[in-house]
Design a protein around this motif. Structure first.
Motif, PDB file in Angstrom:
ATOM      1  N   PHE A 119      37.579   2.326  31.190  1.00  0.00           N
ATOM      2  CA  PHE A 119      38.326   3.565  30.960  1.00  0.00           C
ATOM      3  C   PHE A 119      38.336   3.827  29.460  1.00  0.00           C
ATOM      4  CE2 PHE A 119      40.290   2.556  35.174  1.00  0.00           C
ATOM      5  CZ  PHE A 119      39.858   3.696  35.819  1.00  0.00           C
ATOM      6  N   ASN A 120      37.250   4.394  28.992  1.00  0.00           N
ATOM      7  CA  ASN A 120      37.016   4.508  27.555  1.00  0.00           C
ATOM      8  C   ASN A 120      38.014   5.410  26.847  1.00  0.00           C
ATOM      9  OD1 ASN A 120      35.437   6.709  28.968  1.00  0.00           O
ATOM     10  ND2 ASN A 120      35.242   7.381  26.858  1.00  0.00           N
ATOM     11  N   ARG A 121      38.662   6.318  27.571  1.00  0.00           N
ATOM     12  CA  ARG A 121      39.542   7.273  26.893  1.00  0.00           C
ATOM     13  C   ARG A 121      40.759   6.612  26.269  1.00  0.00           C
ATOM     14  NH1 ARG A 121      38.998  12.576  30.903  1.00  0.00           N
ATOM     15  NH2 ARG A 121      36.722  12.474  30.992  1.00  0.00           N
ATOM     16  N   ARG A 122      41.121   5.424  26.757  1.00  0.00           N
ATOM     17  CA  ARG A 122      42.205   4.688  26.107  1.00  0.00           C
ATOM     18  C   ARG A 122      41.859   4.362  24.657  1.00  0.00           C
ATOM     19  NH1 ARG A 122      45.131   0.183  29.817  1.00  0.00           N
ATOM     20  NH2 ARG A 122      45.063   1.196  31.866  1.00  0.00           N
ATOM     21  N   PHE A 123      40.566   4.320  24.361  1.00  0.00           N
ATOM     22  CA  PHE A 123      40.116   3.912  23.028  1.00  0.00           C
ATOM     23  C   PHE A 123      39.751   5.102  22.148  1.00  0.00           C
ATOM     24  CE2 PHE A 123      39.395   0.569  26.076  1.00  0.00           C
ATOM     25  CZ  PHE A 123      39.957  -0.529  25.447  1.00  0.00           C
ATOM     26  N   ASP A 124      39.927   6.305  22.664  1.00  0.00           N
ATOM     27  CA  ASP A 124      39.731   7.487  21.842  1.00  0.00           C
ATOM     28  C   ASP A 124      40.777   7.495  20.732  1.00  0.00           C
ATOM     29  OD1 ASP A 124      38.847  10.402  21.377  1.00  0.00           O
ATOM     30  OD2 ASP A 124      41.020  10.572  21.708  1.00  0.00           O
ATOM     31  N   PRO A 125      40.393   7.710  19.480  1.00  0.00           N
ATOM     32  CA  PRO A 125      41.365   7.646  18.382  1.00  0.00           C
ATOM     33  C   PRO A 125      42.553   8.585  18.554  1.00  0.00           C
ATOM     34  CG  PRO A 125      39.127   7.632  17.510  1.00  0.00           C
ATOM     35  CD  PRO A 125      39.009   7.904  18.980  1.00  0.00           C
ATOM     36  N   GLN A 126      42.321   9.782  19.124  1.00  0.00           N
ATOM     37  CA  GLN A 126      43.427  10.734  19.289  1.00  0.00           C
ATOM     38  C   GLN A 126      44.438  10.218  20.323  1.00  0.00           C
ATOM     39  OE1 GLN A 126      42.141  12.760  16.988  1.00  0.00           O
ATOM     40  NE2 GLN A 126      40.142  11.866  17.415  1.00  0.00           N
ATOM     41  N   PHE A 127      43.931   9.814  21.481  1.00  0.00           N
ATOM     42  CA  PHE A 127      44.817   9.366  22.548  1.00  0.00           C
ATOM     43  C   PHE A 127      45.480   8.033  22.210  1.00  0.00           C
ATOM     44  CE2 PHE A 127      41.735  11.737  25.571  1.00  0.00           C
ATOM     45  CZ  PHE A 127      42.291  12.955  25.207  1.00  0.00           C
ATOM     46  N   ALA A 128      44.734   7.153  21.538  1.00  0.00           N
ATOM     47  CA  ALA A 128      45.309   5.862  21.141  1.00  0.00           C
ATOM     48  C   ALA A 128      46.444   6.057  20.140  1.00  0.00           C
ATOM     49  CB  ALA A 128      44.221   4.969  20.545  1.00  0.00           C
ATOM     50  N   THR A 129      46.300   7.016  19.240  1.00  0.00           N
ATOM     51  CA  THR A 129      47.358   7.311  18.271  1.00  0.00           C
ATOM     52  C   THR A 129      48.596   7.843  18.971  1.00  0.00           C
ATOM     53  OG1 THR A 129      45.741   7.762  16.522  1.00  0.00           O
ATOM     54  CG2 THR A 129      47.957   8.657  16.221  1.00  0.00           C
ATOM     55  N   LEU A 130      48.386   8.728  19.948  1.00  0.00           N
ATOM     56  CA  LEU A 130      49.508   9.259  20.732  1.00  0.00           C
ATOM     57  C   LEU A 130      50.250   8.130  21.437  1.00  0.00           C
ATOM     58  CD1 LEU A 130      49.563  12.421  22.944  1.00  0.00           C
ATOM     59  CD2 LEU A 130      50.282  10.250  23.926  1.00  0.00           C
ATOM     60  N   LYS A 131      49.501   7.235  22.070  1.00  0.00           N
ATOM     61  CA  LYS A 131      50.115   6.119  22.788  1.00  0.00           C
ATOM     62  C   LYS A 131      50.904   5.220  21.845  1.00  0.00           C
ATOM     63  CE  LYS A 131      50.593   2.815  25.996  1.00  0.00           C
ATOM     64  NZ  LYS A 131      51.707   2.859  26.971  1.00  0.00           N
ATOM     65  N   ARG A 132      50.361   4.928  20.677  1.00  0.00           N
ATOM     66  CA  ARG A 132      51.070   4.075  19.720  1.00  0.00           C
ATOM     67  C   ARG A 132      52.368   4.737  19.254  1.00  0.00           C
ATOM     68  NH1 ARG A 132      45.799   2.971  17.787  1.00  0.00           N
ATOM     69  NH2 ARG A 132      46.025   4.569  16.176  1.00  0.00           N
ATOM     70  N   ALA A 133      52.308   6.030  19.007  1.00  0.00           N
ATOM     71  CA  ALA A 133      53.503   6.751  18.559  1.00  0.00           C
ATOM     72  C   ALA A 133      54.579   6.746  19.636  1.00  0.00           C
ATOM     73  CB  ALA A 133      53.136   8.188  18.180  1.00  0.00           C
ATOM     74  N   TYR A 134      54.164   6.936  20.886  1.00  0.00           N
ATOM     75  CA  TYR A 134      55.126   6.896  21.979  1.00  0.00           C
ATOM     76  C   TYR A 134      55.730   5.505  22.133  1.00  0.00           C
ATOM     77  CZ  TYR A 134      56.929   6.575  26.703  1.00  0.00           C
ATOM     78  OH  TYR A 134      57.729   6.315  27.788  1.00  0.00           O
TER      79      TYR A 134
END
Length: 344
Positions: A119-134
């Motif tokens: 599931f490569n989208r977990r490693f997309d920089p945009q989505f990964a940044t969102l997840k970290r912020a949450y």
């Protein structure tokens, strides 16, 4: 240095071959494909050898395999590769059948070998940044998640016929994103879909446009929108509303130049397809896999994660056909219990 074999030399296999050979701590040594000429062509490009699957799996010098074959072969190859002592990264989904995926999960758990699902989208920089912020608590408790995923154009009907359907093939990424961001599988799924883009897709028994609502036991909600056609480009957005604010990951544009005149403002369209949008994500995914293998730490995306996403796809398929909300039961999740967890 890890020796890697690639199973599958199609379009996604080519993407993975680039990621493998770009990594400094591994070498691509073998490629297999049902079309031998395709394996030979890709192997020649990267200095590897085209070899049969059986030879690759029996070769003790090969440390790991990346499975990028057709979905109906995934579970069998995962089981065979782990039985042969290989670490495995397998493209999504685990299988077209949830029942078969659950069998695969049980078999692999017994073997103790590491498996990561792509599931490569977990490693997309945009989505990964969102997840970290949450996860850092920047917007409080999650309340409403919205995921938009529109392709620029539908795939060939020949692909649609073997894809397993939109929920298993396309929205499976978004189901994983929802489970990942929200911290577990939902309790209920409500889906609706139609064939609005292509009559051929409808004739093949699939849909090309869908909306799915996921609900968690504590009341949190996610809405996923999919379409096989967005003529302006590859539309990939995530928006998370929390008790204290909003996080949003927007589209990547072809460029950042904006023109403003008396007639209005004009900006670029989104990048056209997944290769442009997610190449960095594929590279980061592979790097995370190699790090887990070398350090003997848990995989960042597990086989159980793959089962959870497939359970959502199964529930959505049932819901779209029946017109009713479907409950995700414990037996649909295998080793993963339904989580009614609240966000930090």
């Amino acid at each position: 240095m890890l020796n890697i074999a690639l199973l599958g030399a199609g379009r996604i296999g080519e993407v993975h071959a680039k990621s493998i050979t770009s990594h400094a701590e591994c070498r691509l040594v073998a490629i297999a494909d049902v079309v031998e000429a395709a394996a030979q062509k890709l192997a020649a490009r990267y200095g590897a050898k085209a070899r049969p699957v059986n030879d690759i799996l029996s070769d003790a010098t090969i440390d790991a395999v990346l499975i990028a074959t057709s979905t109906d072969t995934h579970s069998d190859l995962i089981e065979r590769a782990t039985a042969a002592g290989k670490a495995v990264l397998c493209e999504k989904p685990v299988d077209l059948s949830l029942e078969r995926a659950l069998e695969c999960e049980a078999t692999v758990m017994a073997s103790g070998k590491p498996v990561m699902i792509g599931f490569n989208r977990r490693f997309d920089p945009q989505f990964a940044t969102l997840k970290r912020a949450y996860d850092a608590g920047e917007i409080g408790k999650a309340e409403l998640l919205a995921i938009t995923s529109f392709d620029p154009a539908p795939p060939p009907t020949s692909y649609i016929k073997v894809s397993g359907g939109l929920f298993r093939d396309m929205m499976i990424h978004d189901f994983d994103m929802a489970c990942w961001i929200m911290g577990g599988a939902p309790a209920k799924v409500t889906a609706t879909g139609a064939s609005l883009v292509s009559a051929e897709i409808g004739a093949a028994g699939d849909i090309d446009t869908a909306v799915v609502t996921l609900s968690w036991a504590d009341g949190r909600i996610a809405v996923i929108k999919n379409s096989r056609r967005a003529g302006y480009g590859y539309d990939q957005r995530v928006e998370l509303l929390g008790s204290q604010g909003l996080l949003s990951a927007k589209n990547l544009l072809e460029h950042t130049v904006e023109k403003i005149t008396s007639e209005g403002a004009v900006s670029a369209t989104p990048v056209y397809f997944f290769l442009e949008r997610y190449m960095r994500a594929y590279e980061a995914e592979w790097a995370a896999f190699i790090e887990a293998v070398k350090s003997n730490t848990p995989m960042p995306v597990t086989l159980s994660d793959g089962v959870a996403a497939l359970a959502c796809a199964e529930a959505a398929t049932r819901s779209a056909r029946s017109g009713e909300t479907v409950t995700i039961t414990a037996d649909m999740l295998g080793s993963v219990a339904i989580e009614a967890s609240t966000a930090a």
